[in-house]
Design a protein around this motif. Structure first.
Motif, PDB file in Angstrom:
ATOM      1  N   UNK A   1       0.826  -1.206   0.000  1.00 47.75           N
ATOM      2  CA  UNK A   1       0.000   0.000   0.000  1.00 47.75           C
ATOM      3  C   UNK A   1       0.862   1.258   0.000  1.00 47.75           C
ATOM      4  N   UNK A   2       1.954   1.211   0.748  1.00 42.35           N
ATOM      5  CA  UNK A   2       2.861   2.364   0.777  1.00 42.35           C
ATOM      6  C   UNK A   2       3.360   2.697  -0.632  1.00 42.35           C
ATOM      7  N   UNK A   3       3.847   1.678  -1.338  1.00 43.99           N
ATOM      8  CA  UNK A   3       4.379   1.905  -2.676  1.00 43.99           C
ATOM      9  C   UNK A   3       3.289   2.347  -3.647  1.00 43.99           C
ATOM     10  N   UNK A   4       2.102   1.779  -3.510  1.00 42.88           N
ATOM     11  CA  UNK A   4       1.000   2.168  -4.396  1.00 42.88           C
ATOM     12  C   UNK A   4       0.631   3.641  -4.206  1.00 42.88           C
ATOM     13  N   UNK A   5       0.604   4.101  -2.945  1.00 36.54           N
ATOM     14  CA  UNK A   5       0.272   5.499  -2.694  1.00 36.54           C
ATOM     15  C   UNK A   5       1.364   6.424  -3.230  1.00 36.54           C
ATOM     16  N   UNK A   6       2.624   6.046  -3.050  1.00 31.56           N
ATOM     17  CA  UNK A   6       3.701   6.863  -3.604  1.00 31.56           C
ATOM     18  C   UNK A   6       3.597   6.941  -5.129  1.00 31.56           C
ATOM     19  N   UNK A   7       3.251   5.809  -5.754  1.00 32.18           N
ATOM     20  CA  UNK A   7       3.141   5.799  -7.209  1.00 32.18           C
ATOM     21  C   UNK A   7       1.962   6.646  -7.670  1.00 32.18           C
ATOM     22  N   UNK A   8       0.819   6.522  -6.992  1.00 30.63           N
ATOM     23  CA  UNK A   8      -0.349   7.322  -7.352  1.00 30.63           C
ATOM     24  C   UNK A   8      -0.061   8.810  -7.170  1.00 30.63           C
ATOM     25  N   UNK A   9       0.653   9.155  -6.105  1.00 32.02           N
ATOM     26  CA  UNK A   9       0.988  10.560  -5.855  1.00 32.02           C
ATOM     27  C   UNK A   9       1.825  11.118  -7.003  1.00 32.02           C
ATOM     28  N   UNK A  10       2.795  10.327  -7.446  1.00 33.47           N
ATOM     29  CA  UNK A  10       3.636  10.755  -8.567  1.00 33.47           C
ATOM     30  C   UNK A  10       2.797  10.899  -9.836  1.00 33.47           C
ATOM     31  N   UNK A  11       1.961   9.928 -10.114  1.00 32.41           N
ATOM     32  CA  UNK A  11       1.148   9.961 -11.334  1.00 32.41           C
ATOM     33  C   UNK A  11       0.221  11.169 -11.373  1.00 32.41           C
ATOM     34  N   UNK A  12      -0.302  11.570 -10.231  1.00 30.95           N
ATOM     35  CA  UNK A  12      -1.285  12.650 -10.199  1.00 30.95           C
ATOM     36  C   UNK A  12      -0.669  14.016  -9.898  1.00 30.95           C
ATOM     37  N   UNK A  13       0.623  14.054  -9.598  1.00 31.49           N
ATOM     38  CA  UNK A  13       1.261  15.332  -9.299  1.00 31.49           C
ATOM     39  C   UNK A  13       1.402  16.172 -10.564  1.00 31.49           C
ATOM     40  N   UNK A  14       1.601  17.452 -10.380  1.00 30.80           N
ATOM     41  CA  UNK A  14       1.736  18.363 -11.517  1.00 30.80           C
ATOM     42  C   UNK A  14       2.866  19.340 -11.244  1.00 30.80           C
ATOM     43  N   UNK A  15       3.452  19.859 -12.327  1.00 25.98           N
ATOM     44  CA  UNK A  15       4.575  20.779 -12.210  1.00 25.98           C
ATOM     45  C   UNK A  15       5.886  20.022 -12.289  1.00 25.98           C
ATOM     46  N   UNK A  16       6.855  20.486 -13.081  1.00 22.27           N
ATOM     47  CA  UNK A  16       8.081  19.716 -13.313  1.00 22.27           C
ATOM     48  C   UNK A  16       8.898  19.444 -12.059  1.00 22.27           C
ATOM     49  N   UNK A  17       9.108  20.436 -11.212  1.00 22.76           N
ATOM     50  CA  UNK A  17       9.902  20.218  -9.999  1.00 22.76           C
ATOM     51  C   UNK A  17       9.187  19.286  -9.037  1.00 22.76           C
ATOM     52  N   UNK A  18       7.878  19.450  -8.915  1.00 23.22           N
ATOM     53  CA  UNK A  18       7.104  18.586  -8.028  1.00 23.22           C
ATOM     54  C   UNK A  18       7.086  17.161  -8.555  1.00 23.22           C
ATOM     55  N   UNK A  19       6.882  16.997  -9.856  1.00 22.21           N
ATOM     56  CA  UNK A  19       6.854  15.647 -10.415  1.00 22.21           C
ATOM     57  C   UNK A  19       8.204  14.947 -10.239  1.00 22.21           C
ATOM     58  N   UNK A  20       9.284  15.700 -10.387  1.00 26.82           N
ATOM     59  CA  UNK A  20      10.597  15.092 -10.173  1.00 26.82           C
ATOM     60  C   UNK A  20      10.771  14.669  -8.715  1.00 26.82           C
ATOM     61  N   UNK A  21      10.346  15.514  -7.795  1.00 27.07           N
ATOM     62  CA  UNK A  21      10.465  15.183  -6.369  1.00 27.07           C
ATOM     63  C   UNK A  21       9.600  13.987  -6.002  1.00 27.07           C
ATOM     64  N   UNK A  22       8.372  13.970  -6.512  1.00 27.09           N
ATOM     65  CA  UNK A  22       7.467  12.866  -6.190  1.00 27.09           C
ATOM     66  C   UNK A  22       7.930  11.567  -6.870  1.00 27.09           C
ATOM     67  N   UNK A  23       8.415  11.682  -8.088  1.00 21.46           N
ATOM     68  CA  UNK A  23       8.932  10.499  -8.772  1.00 21.46           C
ATOM     69  C   UNK A  23      10.161   9.948  -8.082  1.00 21.46           C
ATOM     70  N   UNK A  24      11.055  10.838  -7.639  1.00 24.66           N
ATOM     71  CA  UNK A  24      12.248  10.399  -6.917  1.00 24.66           C
ATOM     72  C   UNK A  24      11.867   9.707  -5.616  1.00 24.66           C
ATOM     73  N   UNK A  25      10.876  10.239  -4.918  1.00 27.50           N
ATOM     74  CA  UNK A  25      10.435   9.629  -3.665  1.00 27.50           C
ATOM     75  C   UNK A  25       9.908   8.215  -3.905  1.00 27.50           C
TER      76      UNK A  25
END
Length: 463
Positions: free
Chosen positions: A367-391
């Protein structure tokens, strides 16, 4: 070009979004520049918008400066942050018309207190740097206002601008020793003590605890230092006392009494009150029991959320309330609160990160990994997407290092985003690249996509 900084902030203020244009206008009109650096999803940024930037008092002051808002996801924002030495969201800086920094202002201080400090900074005859030099050298005596600006300087967002290579703890200790203004001296003493403890130095524990106990017993001092009383509590108790010792019990009890005062203080916002309660929850783990904890936390969280209907403030209160419940081990309550917030949140992907943290505390890796992945998929903005994807990628590497397929897929999806960024190696972006490269360099698996991303990261980091 001047525009509104955010739909949650006042529409009266014409915010600039281009630093060059803002400083050009400042030079042309002989007005200082007030810079707000932040992000839409950042809870403290939203607190700042609700408690300061959208208030009439701030709009009144805005006529005396050029307001500049740089969103971390705007085109070229991270490159501008490199030039202006910005990193943490939010950061507030006041500049002279010629671009010299006057001071960096604390985002923790809101309401009339912040406006008073901003007024002092706007009228300051010296920059914080000049005041610091004078204080350390003894060349001249500082005014009470100069001491106040140094005591309330935003040391945690300094980025080496004022310190300029100096040791933080030693600098603060020297300022405290030189300060003849009591309220500022007390604040500098707290800052110096926290810096010493954070650096694993060895302060005089008896003298330090005595100073803290005197402050915590003074209601006016507690209210004046509300940000430090809440923000430094756990670090100082842990750093100055041993578990289950008499000094720890005395300090945690006194601190909890001070926090109770803040929890019910009408001069504070609902979020500040809730933040004090959250700290008291964390203090309970250090030795100060809280009677009727679960019922009280649920009640206070509900009351704070019922009061905080303005979107920006509600974002911050939701974050504090969910964190408080999770800290107390009420994971079902925290999860339910976060789930309910997703549909109406101004940045739902941010709360998906919180849900990942709740899942991690449960021991639910999937569940932890799924939430991190969903957060990255739904995030917006280049710096935010990079941070969320890295996380997400770092969580995968930490939790499931043998899952080469999923790790490779994440690297493959991140690669075009990294390659498409013009400021990928700048400021916060550069930090994310280094985090990923360091972790991937130690990964023992095999994946073509991982190797491709590693090559790209290396090339960007070297630039």
């Amino acid at each position: 070009m001047a525009n509104d900084a955010n739909t949650q902030a006042t529409s009266v203020i014409g915010w600039h979004h281009d630093a060059d244009a803002a400083f050009a206008q400042a030079r042309a009109t002989a007005r200082p520049v007030f810079l707000y650096w932040g992000a839409r999803w950042c809870p403290p940024c939203n607190r700042l918008k609700a408690a300061v930037l959208s208030q009439p008092g701030f709009a009144t002051l805005a006529s005396s400066f050029v307001p500049l808002h740089i969103d971390g996801d705007a085109p070229g924002a991270q490159r501008a942050a490199d030039r202006l030495q910005l990193r943490s969201y939010p950061t507030l800086v006041l500049y002279r018309p010629d671009g010299a920094e006057i001071t960096r202002l604390p985002c923790e201080l809101t309401g009339p207190g912040f406006l008073h400090l901003l007024q002092l900074a706007l009228a300051a005859p010296f920059t914080a740097s000049a005041s610091l030099q004078a204080a350390l050298s003894g060349r001249r005596a500082l005014s009470a206002d100069e001491w106040r600006l140094l005591a309330w300087y935003s040391w945690d967002t300094d980025e080496g601008q004022l310190l300029a290579g100096r040791d933080l703890g030693a600098t603060l200790a020297s300022l405290h020793a030189a300060c003849d203004e009591p309220a500022s001296a007390l604040r500098l003493a707290w800052h110096a003590l926290h810096a010493s403890v954070s650096a694993k130095a060895a302060p005089d524990q008896h003298a330090a605890s005595a100073m803290l106990l005197r402050t915590l017993a003074d209601p006016q001092a507690v209210l004046a230092q509300v940000d430090l009383v809440s923000g430094y509590a756990v670090d100082l108790v842990r750093g100055l006392t041993l578990p289950q010792s008499a000094p720890r019990l005395a300090l945690t009890v006194a601190w909890s009494d001070a926090l109770i005062q803040l929890e019910s203080c009408g001069a504070l916002s609902p979020d500040d009150q809730l933040s004090a309660l959250r700290v008291r929850v964390r203090m309970a783990r250090l030795g100060s029991p809280v009677a009727g904890l679960e019922a009280s936390l649920r009640e206070r969280a509900g009351a704070a959320l019922a009061e905080a209907q303005e979107p920006a403030l509600r974002h911050q209160v939701l974050n504090t309330a969910a964190g408080m419940l999770a800290d107390a081990g009420l994971l079902d309550d925290a999860g339910a609160l976060l789930h309910a917030a997703l549909a109406s949140s101004l940045a739902p992907f941010y709360f998906m990160h919180n849900l990942a943290s709740v899942a991690k505390k449960r021991g639910d890796t999937a569940a932890m990994l799924d939430w991190y992945e969903r957060a990255w998929e739904q995030s917006s903005g280049p710096a935010t997407r990079l941070q969320w994807g890295a996380t997400f990628l770092l969580a995968l590497l930490e939790a499931t290092p043998a899952d080469a397929g999923r790790i490779g897929a994440a690297c493959g999806a991140l690669l075009p985003e990294v390659e498409g960024m013009l400021d990928a190696n700048c400021r916060r972006n550069g930090t994310q690249l280094s985090r990923m490269l360091n972790k991937l360099s130690g990964w023992k698996g095999a994946s073509e996509k991982v190797e491709e991303l590693k090559i790209s990261l290396s090339e960007h980091v070297k630039r």
